[in-house]
Write an enzyme that holds these catalytic residues in place. Structure first.
Site, PDB file in Angstrom:
ATOM      1  N   GLY A  72       0.837  -1.202   0.000  1.00 38.55           N
ATOM      2  CA  GLY A  72       0.000   0.000   0.000  1.00 38.55           C
ATOM      3  C   GLY A  72       0.866   1.243   0.000  1.00 38.55           C
ATOM      4  N   GLY A  73       0.343   2.294   0.628  1.00 39.29           N
ATOM      5  CA  GLY A  73       1.070   3.567   0.660  1.00 39.29           C
ATOM      6  C   GLY A  73       2.379   3.459   1.409  1.00 39.29           C
ATOM      7  N   GLY A  92      24.719  12.521 -29.726  1.00 43.32           N
ATOM      8  CA  GLY A  92      24.184  13.188 -28.537  1.00 43.32           C
ATOM      9  C   GLY A  92      24.716  12.559 -27.263  1.00 43.32           C
ATOM     10  N   ALA A  93      24.981  11.248 -27.335  1.00 44.61           N
ATOM     11  CA  ALA A  93      25.464  10.561 -26.142  1.00 44.61           C
ATOM     12  C   ALA A  93      26.851  11.075 -25.744  1.00 44.61           C
ATOM     13  CB  ALA A  93      25.487   9.062 -26.377  1.00 44.61           C
TER      14      ALA A  93
HETATM   15  C1  HXC Z   1      -3.262  -4.402  12.141  1.00 46.24           C
HETATM   16  C2  HXC Z   1      -2.133  -6.241  11.400  1.00 46.24           C
HETATM   17  C3  HXC Z   1      -1.942  -5.635  10.136  1.00 46.24           C
HETATM   18  C4  HXC Z   1      -2.468  -4.332   9.936  1.00 46.24           C
HETATM   19  C5  HXC Z   1      -1.022  -7.580  10.108  1.00 46.24           C
HETATM   20  N1  HXC Z   1      -1.550  -7.442  11.314  1.00 46.24           N
HETATM   21  N2  HXC Z   1      -1.252  -6.486   9.345  1.00 46.24           N
HETATM   22  N3  HXC Z   1      -2.785  -5.631  12.384  1.00 46.24           N
HETATM   23  N4  HXC Z   1      -3.111  -3.754  10.972  1.00 46.24           N
HETATM   24  N5  HXC Z   1      -2.313  -3.701   8.797  1.00 46.24           N
HETATM   25  C6  HXC Z   1      -1.481  -8.393  12.412  1.00 46.24           C
HETATM   26  C7  HXC Z   1      -2.263  -9.662  12.141  1.00 46.24           C
HETATM   27  O1  HXC Z   1      -3.594  -9.502  12.528  1.00 46.24           O
HETATM   28  C8  HXC Z   1      -1.524 -10.658  13.040  1.00 46.24           C
HETATM   29  O2  HXC Z   1      -1.922 -10.450  14.363  1.00 46.24           O
HETATM   30  C9  HXC Z   1      -0.097 -10.195  12.961  1.00 46.24           C
HETATM   31  O3  HXC Z   1      -0.145  -8.838  12.516  1.00 46.24           O
HETATM   32  C10 HXC Z   1       0.721 -10.973  11.965  1.00 46.24           C
HETATM   33  O4  HXC Z   1      -0.005 -11.049  10.760  1.00 46.24           O
HETATM   34  P1  HXC Z   1      -0.187 -12.417   9.967  1.00 46.24           P
HETATM   35  O5  HXC Z   1      -1.238 -12.179   8.960  1.00 46.24           O
HETATM   36  O6  HXC Z   1      -0.382 -13.534  10.922  1.00 46.24           O
HETATM   37  O7  HXC Z   1       1.234 -12.572   9.298  1.00 46.24           O
HETATM   38  P2  HXC Z   1       1.607 -13.109   7.854  1.00 46.24           P
HETATM   39  O8  HXC Z   1       0.868 -14.371   7.588  1.00 46.24           O
HETATM   40  O9  HXC Z   1       3.086 -13.125   7.797  1.00 46.24           O
HETATM   41  O10 HXC Z   1       1.049 -12.015   6.830  1.00 46.24           O
HETATM   42  C11 HXC Z   1       1.552 -10.708   6.843  1.00 46.24           C
HETATM   43  C12 HXC Z   1       0.707  -9.769   5.939  1.00 46.24           C
HETATM   44  C13 HXC Z   1      -0.779  -9.860   6.372  1.00 46.24           C
HETATM   45  C14 HXC Z   1       0.858 -10.220   4.500  1.00 46.24           C
HETATM   46  C15 HXC Z   1       1.273  -8.382   6.093  1.00 46.24           C
HETATM   47  O11 HXC Z   1      -0.854  -9.723   7.781  1.00 46.24           O
HETATM   48  C16 HXC Z   1      -1.617  -8.821   5.729  1.00 46.24           C
HETATM   49  O12 HXC Z   1      -2.008  -8.984   4.569  1.00 46.24           O
HETATM   50  N6  HXC Z   1      -1.952  -7.790   6.504  1.00 46.24           N
HETATM   51  C17 HXC Z   1      -2.827  -6.747   6.023  1.00 46.24           C
HETATM   52  C18 HXC Z   1      -2.100  -5.870   5.024  1.00 46.24           C
HETATM   53  C19 HXC Z   1      -2.877  -4.672   4.653  1.00 46.24           C
HETATM   54  O13 HXC Z   1      -3.903  -4.790   3.955  1.00 46.24           O
HETATM   55  N7  HXC Z   1      -2.464  -3.499   5.163  1.00 46.24           N
HETATM   56  C20 HXC Z   1      -3.106  -2.260   4.883  1.00 46.24           C
HETATM   57  C21 HXC Z   1      -2.451  -1.764   3.583  1.00 46.24           C
HETATM   58  S1  HXC Z   1      -3.090  -0.232   3.097  1.00 46.24           S
HETATM   59  P3  HXC Z   1      -1.912 -11.620  15.463  1.00 46.24           P
HETATM   60  O14 HXC Z   1      -2.471 -10.988  16.685  1.00 46.24           O
HETATM   61  O15 HXC Z   1      -2.752 -12.715  14.889  1.00 46.24           O
HETATM   62  O16 HXC Z   1      -0.483 -12.015  15.600  1.00 46.24           O
HETATM   63  C22 HXC Z   1      -2.018   0.811   3.706  1.00 46.24           C
HETATM   64  C23 HXC Z   1      -2.391   2.200   3.433  1.00 46.24           C
HETATM   65  C24 HXC Z   1      -1.242   3.107   3.705  1.00 46.24           C
HETATM   66  O17 HXC Z   1      -1.080   0.501   4.295  1.00 46.24           O
HETATM   67  C25 HXC Z   1      -1.504   4.361   2.966  1.00 46.24           C
HETATM   68  C26 HXC Z   1      -0.430   5.352   3.229  1.00 46.24           C
HETATM   69  C27 HXC Z   1      -0.618   6.525   2.334  1.00 46.24           C
END
Ligand code: HXC
Length: 513
Positions: A169-170, A403-404
């Site tokens: 994401g961001g 040019g290069a």
């Molecule tokens: C809160 C989160 C989290 C998040 C993971 N966790 N991502 N908690 N916010 N964004 C937590 C999980 O619930 C889990 O908690 C622990 O972290 C580990 O995650 P797992 O899924 O068990 O790990 P893994 O299998 O290694 O997968 C990692 C991952 C996946 C691929 C990153 O967790 C995932 O897809 N997370 C969501 C990603 C996402 O959509 N993020 C938002 C992106 S948008 P527990 O308690 O079970 O250990 C964004 C916008 C930013 O970021 C914009 C800026 C301009």
């Protein structure tokens, strides 16, 4: 007091535990170090001082008020790397997946502010699931606060990002705004939208690794400059990179004491083929010109027709930009121009002199190049050289066509000292192409067109396929023998050490982005 001391120690111990033993074990099972282990490995022993160890999140939604992880998923502070002050933040994946909350972002911003105010490099070790989903817009605001600081600090202090886990994401934009990105093979990835969204929108089936793994970004997008085998290798590479850089734009890079090794260097001329149509490896030539084992390549796997990297000459840190005749004959194309421009601008920001080795037949022709804006991208490299005020030295080994020739750090665009080997060909184009244009009529009307073409090509080559016309005009300062290259280049950079150039005042230039 004893009770109070115990309480403090207990609180610190809880913070050090991050997400707890089980999650730490999971991190290790993936072949990853924890945030604290990474910092410990990177920084000089006992030099790390943590800031904000007891910070807690303020979220009350989705039951978040029921638990706290002191430190809130990011370890921040400062310490020394090879004795030099460096600021650092390391996201802790064991705490809510290293996700970025409002307070997590505030901790990072505090360190970024300190690094900028104190003019020292900052390193970000990213390992995060992105915005803390429970916090919504607070988290997005936190990211934007970081992006703003990345931009303000750009060109003032070196900013280095390592992506050592997910980065989606961001969240990818903070690393992208910094100077260099390191990725770790197989455990890290970066993308704006992940494979799931890609499948829904474009129907492409792609894995996370294929879409945004280290290799994809090193070879296809060019987003990452370095690929490491594992966490420790990544941290070792960061240390090596830092050794070439100054603390800030107010400093010059640290100069190392250098003693010439007694090992004989191979004769450079033996690395050049006899025929100007044959390829050779420019990397071998540049490695023999710079201090032994000092070449540190940047973006090794991207646009390999142009080599960029850091090195030292006589102990002095320099940036090197070189055409690579082994890839696409060393031609300049869209990717190589972008790669070169960004590197030249980095060197100029941080007072790192630039050495340019030239063997370039021109810009790559074709619809692909034109429609992908070789005009705008080629001019990025041109702009970057033109605006740079650091000491600049050029050596033409063979072709410098069209040019290069102008773009590759010619005298006309501000290079200080320009050398050429006797094998150099400084011309509008190669003798064959040139003679076919100028003598087209004569060749086609001749009784023996092949022989006439050969003779005319020979005439043109004798006149222009050499460095002497350019030397006669002063565009080349000296025609030197290959074996003189190293000593001449060391002496030129030493002479240029106090170079100062004043340019007209402006807010900032408008590079053709
Ligand atoms: C809160 C989160 C989290 C998040 C993971 N966790 N991502 N908690 N916010 N964004 C937590 C999980 O619930 C889990 O908690 C622990 O972290 C580990 O995650 P797992 O899924 O068990 O790990 P893994 O299998 O290694 O997968 C990692 C991952 C996946 C691929 C990153 O967790 C995932 O897809 N997370 C969501 C990603 C996402 O959509 N993020 C938002 C992106 S948008 P527990 O308690 O079970 O250990 C964004 C916008 C930013 O970021 C914009 C800026 C301009």
């Amino acid at each position: 007091m004893e009770e109070k001391k115990k309480e403090l120690e207990h609180r610190k111990e809880v913070a050090r535990q991050g997400g707890g033993e089980e999650r730490i074990a999971r991190q290790h099972d993936k072949g990853k170090l924890t945030a604290r282990e990474r910092i410990h490995y990177l920084m000089d022993e006992d030099s790390f001082k943590e800031i904000g160890m007891l910070v807690e999140h303020r979220c009350t939604e989705f039951g978040m008020d029921q638990f706290q992880f002191p430190g809130d998923g990011v370890v921040t502070g400062y310490g020394n790397i090879d004795g030099r002050l460096t600021y650092i933040f390391a996201q802790d994946f064991t705490v809510l997946g290293g996700s970025l909350s409002e307070t997590h972002a505030e901790k990072i911003c505090k360190i970024m502010d300190l690094a900028l105010q104190n003019r020292a490099p900052i390193i970000g070790l990213n390992d995060s699931g992105g915005a803390r989903i429970q916090e919504g817009v607070n988290s997005l605001g936190g990211y934007a606060d970081i992006f703003f600081r990345n931009t303000i600090s750009s060109g003032v202090i070196p900013q280095i990002s390592a992506v050592m886990g997910p980065c989606a994401g961001g969240a990818v934009y903070s690393p992208a705004l910094t100077d260099f990105i390191f990725m770790v093979e197989k455990t890290s990835y970066m993308f704006v939208t992940g494979p799931g969204v890609v499948k829904t929108v474009t129907r492409e089936n792609v894995t996370a690794e294929e879409l945004g793994g280290a290799r994809a970004h090193a070879t296809k997008s060019g987003v990452t400059q370095f690929v490491a085998r594992d966490d420790k290798h990544c941290l070792d590479l960061i240390k090596s990179l830092l050794s070439y850089l100054p603390q800030s734009c107010d400093d010059k890079p640290h100069r190392l004491r250098y003693r010439e090794s007694s090992e004989l260097r191979p004769k450079l001329e033996e690395l050049m083929p006899d025929s100007s149509r044959k390829a050779y490896d420019m990397k071998k030539i540049l490695i023999e010109i710079v201090d032994t084992k000092s070449f540190f390549e940047v973006q090794e796997d991207f646009a390999q027709n142009l080599i960029v990297g850091f090195a030292r000459v006589g102990g002095q840190s320099i940036g090197v930009v070189a055409n690579q005749p082994r890839r696409l004959a060393g031609v300049l194309d869209v990717k190589a121009s972008r790669k070169g421009a960004r590197f030249v601008r980095f060197c100029d920001c941080f007072n790192i002199p630039i050495l340019v080795l030239v063997d370039v037949p021109g810009f790559l022709p074709g619809t692909d190049q034109e429609w992908n804006a070789i005009i705008a991208n080629g001019s990025k490299l041109l702009y970057a050289f033109c605006e740079s005020t650091v000491p600049r030295v050029t050596l033409i080994t063979r072709k410098a066509y069209g040019g290069a020739y102008d773009v590759m750090n010619s005298k006309h665009i501000g290079s200080d000292i320009n050398y050429a080997w006797p094998t150099a060909e400084v011309a509008v184009m190669g003798a064959k192409g040139a003679s076919e244009v100028i003598f087209r009529k004569e060749i086609s009307e001749s009784d023996n067109p092949e022989e006439t073409a050969r003779l005319r090509e020979q005439d043109y080559a004798a006149k222009f396929a050499n460095p002497y016309r350019a030397a006669a005009r002063g565009f080349i300062d000296e025609v030197i023998l290959p074996e003189e290259s190293r000593s001449k280049i060391i002496s030129a950079f030493s002479m240029l050490r106090n170079k100062r150039v004043d340019r007209p005042h402006k807010k900032h230039g408008n590079i053709p982005l």
